[in-house]
Design an enzyme around this catalytic site. Sequence first.
Site, short mmCIF file in Angstrom:
data_model
loop_
_atom_site.label_atom_id
_atom_site.label_comp_id
_atom_site.label_asym_id
_atom_site.label_seq_id
_atom_site.Cartn_x
_atom_site.Cartn_y
_atom_site.Cartn_z
N ARG A 121 0.53 -1.16 0.22
CA ARG A 121 0.17 -0.20 -0.05
C ARG A 121 0.34 1.52 0.04
O ARG A 121 0.76 2.23 0.64
CB ARG A 121 -0.79 0.05 1.06
CG ARG A 121 -2.44 -1.09 1.35
CD ARG A 121 -3.14 -0.63 1.75
NE ARG A 121 -4.14 -2.26 1.74
CZ ARG A 121 -3.70 -3.57 2.94
NH1 ARG A 121 -2.90 -3.19 3.95
NH2 ARG A 121 -4.81 -3.41 2.89
N LYS A 143 2.94 11.33 -11.18
CA LYS A 143 2.42 10.56 -11.55
C LYS A 143 2.99 9.29 -12.44
O LYS A 143 4.38 9.33 -13.04
CB LYS A 143 1.96 11.30 -13.53
CG LYS A 143 0.51 12.21 -13.49
CD LYS A 143 0.69 12.34 -14.45
CE LYS A 143 -0.87 13.36 -14.93
NZ LYS A 143 -0.72 13.65 -16.39
N GLU A 185 10.84 18.16 -24.62
CA GLU A 185 10.98 18.55 -23.43
C GLU A 185 10.87 19.94 -23.30
O GLU A 185 9.39 21.07 -22.39
CB GLU A 185 10.07 18.04 -22.57
CG GLU A 185 9.38 16.06 -22.79
CD GLU A 185 7.79 16.29 -22.70
OE1 GLU A 185 7.22 17.34 -22.04
OE2 GLU A 185 7.44 15.41 -22.71
N LYS A 227 8.16 23.04 -14.08
CA LYS A 227 6.86 21.71 -13.54
C LYS A 227 6.72 21.94 -12.87
O LYS A 227 5.61 21.57 -12.11
CB LYS A 227 7.94 20.56 -13.87
CG LYS A 227 7.64 19.11 -13.75
CD LYS A 227 6.71 18.54 -15.35
CE LYS A 227 6.04 17.54 -14.09
NZ LYS A 227 5.89 16.52 -14.97
N GLU A 237 -4.01 16.82 -11.55
CA GLU A 237 -4.97 17.87 -12.51
C GLU A 237 -6.20 17.52 -12.45
O GLU A 237 -6.80 17.32 -12.93
CB GLU A 237 -4.75 15.91 -13.75
CG GLU A 237 -4.33 17.06 -15.07
CD GLU A 237 -3.34 16.31 -15.63
OE1 GLU A 237 -2.91 14.97 -15.16
OE2 GLU A 237 -3.22 16.47 -17.67
N ARG A 242 -2.61 21.81 -14.60
CA ARG A 242 -1.72 20.56 -15.01
C ARG A 242 -1.47 20.61 -16.60
O ARG A 242 -0.30 19.89 -17.12
CB ARG A 242 -1.35 19.21 -14.67
CG ARG A 242 -0.34 19.37 -13.85
CD ARG A 242 -0.34 18.07 -12.73
NE ARG A 242 0.41 16.87 -13.39
CZ ARG A 242 1.88 15.87 -12.59
NH1 ARG A 242 1.08 16.02 -11.08
NH2 ARG A 242 2.09 15.53 -13.13
N ASN A 246 0.67 19.67 -21.28
CA ASN A 246 -0.07 18.52 -21.77
C ASN A 246 0.79 19.18 -23.39
O ASN A 246 -0.22 19.01 -24.46
CB ASN A 246 -0.75 18.25 -21.91
CG ASN A 246 -1.06 16.78 -20.21
OD1 ASN A 246 -0.20 15.87 -20.84
ND2 ASN A 246 -2.74 17.17 -20.64
N HIS A 249 1.39 17.10 -26.83
CA HIS A 249 1.28 15.89 -26.21
C HIS A 249 -0.73 15.59 -27.06
O HIS A 249 -0.67 14.04 -26.87
CB HIS A 249 0.75 15.36 -24.68
CG HIS A 249 2.38 15.78 -23.95
ND1 HIS A 249 3.17 16.70 -24.29
CD2 HIS A 249 3.37 14.68 -23.18
CE1 HIS A 249 3.97 17.12 -24.07
NE2 HIS A 249 4.07 15.69 -23.61
N HIS A 253 0.86 12.20 -29.23
CA HIS A 253 0.44 11.48 -28.11
C HIS A 253 -0.35 10.49 -29.36
O HIS A 253 -0.49 9.01 -29.40
CB HIS A 253 -0.66 10.54 -27.35
CG HIS A 253 0.85 10.73 -25.82
ND1 HIS A 253 0.02 11.60 -24.85
CD2 HIS A 253 1.54 10.80 -25.37
CE1 HIS A 253 0.53 11.79 -23.24
NE2 HIS A 253 1.19 11.23 -23.84
N HIS A 266 9.91 9.32 -28.21
CA HIS A 266 7.95 10.41 -27.42
C HIS A 266 8.76 12.48 -27.83
O HIS A 266 7.48 12.78 -28.27
CB HIS A 266 8.36 10.29 -25.70
CG HIS A 266 7.46 11.15 -25.25
ND1 HIS A 266 5.77 10.86 -25.34
CD2 HIS A 266 7.58 12.00 -24.38
CE1 HIS A 266 5.75 12.40 -24.63
NE2 HIS A 266 6.15 12.72 -24.30
N1 GLY Z 1 5.72 11.26 -13.50
C1 GLY Z 1 5.06 12.51 -14.51
C2 GLY Z 1 4.81 13.19 -14.21
O1 GLY Z 1 4.01 13.60 -12.95
O2 GLY Z 1 4.01 14.75 -14.25
#
Ligand code: GLY
Length: 362
Positions: A121, A143, A185, A227, A237, A242, A246, A249, A253, A266
């Site tokens: 957990r 993320k 990026e 960031k 998000e 956030r 993108n 993207h 993507h 990418h």
């Molecule tokens: N790990 C990438 C982000 O949180 O944007």
Amino acid sequence: MKIIKLKLKSKSYPIYIQQGSITKAGNLLARLKIGKDAVIITNSYLKRKFGIQIQNSLTRCGISSKFYTAPDSEKAKSIQYCLNLIDKISKYDNKKQIFLVALGGGVVGDLTGFIASIYKRGVPYIQIPTTLLAQVDSSIGGKTAIDLKVAKNLVGAFHQPKAVIVDPGLLKSLSERQLRSGLAEVIKYAIIKDKFLFNFLKNNYKKVFCLNKKAVELIEERCIAIKAQVVERDEQEKKGIRTILNFGHTIGHAIEAAAGYHKYSHGEAISIGMACATEISYNLKLIKENKLKQIINLIRLYKLPTQFKGIALNKIMNSLVRDKKFIQVRNKFVLPAAIGRVTIKNNIPEIIIRKTILRHLI
Ligand code: GLY
């Protein structure tokens, strides 16, 4: 050493930036008191290249280390691979105070972060990103995800690392293509939030591309600061803040997915995506022609693609509609409104998207 603190109350963490910082990993991690036994997830090349330095540094500070190597591709983010690795970690983790270390690029970072989020957990983890893309972007923000067959990153969680150790010296081990991919990026950050960085990139191609120490530190510090600020304001998000990350993207993507994740890296895919989004912005009269040209020229200066070939338009459109980012809207685009400023637009008419993509198909 430059330290940028990402402030998220009890989940706050430091991002250490310094050439040679991997040799100080032991000291930095011992101070955090997150455990005594490091499980380092990496690939075999990085283990050979940097493993001993990191291991020695940890040993000097009383931290044991165990390496697991993962394939250097999206294969490492399959459910099967992930479960096998968790199984191995659980057998090793007997009466230990473990924490995980992601030593690698985006794939290793996503996989390690995801395992850290679900194993027992949640266990602590730290990121030691080794690609430019991971150093300025994917190692920060919490993320984490693995892939399903139908789509990438469909199973995931928000789980912040306890620290990120950025060593710009590691970038010397990158191939030219990997470096350019990371620079895509960097260009994204310049367009969405940082006119100074945009001009710096425009005027210092040689220094940036030759990894001049000062130039690399400047671009990394500026991207990481952006960031961190964005994540602080919208960790999960939920507020739409956030979303600006993108930029490029949406179509990027879709191109990656339609091409099967092999043909374009990418960074290459998002370069095409940024070019398309900027053109959509121009068609909607959100930016002037000279800004459109400046953006396209910067992408091209870094020898990144603004056009693509060999992928059918319908395949890209199908990938676009499957994008998990579109909830309750037909589509959502981050569009430049100036150099250093973007705006978010929903429900762009499909005909504009189709025509724009077609103009970039050669
Ligand atoms: N790990 C990438 C982000 O949180 O944007």
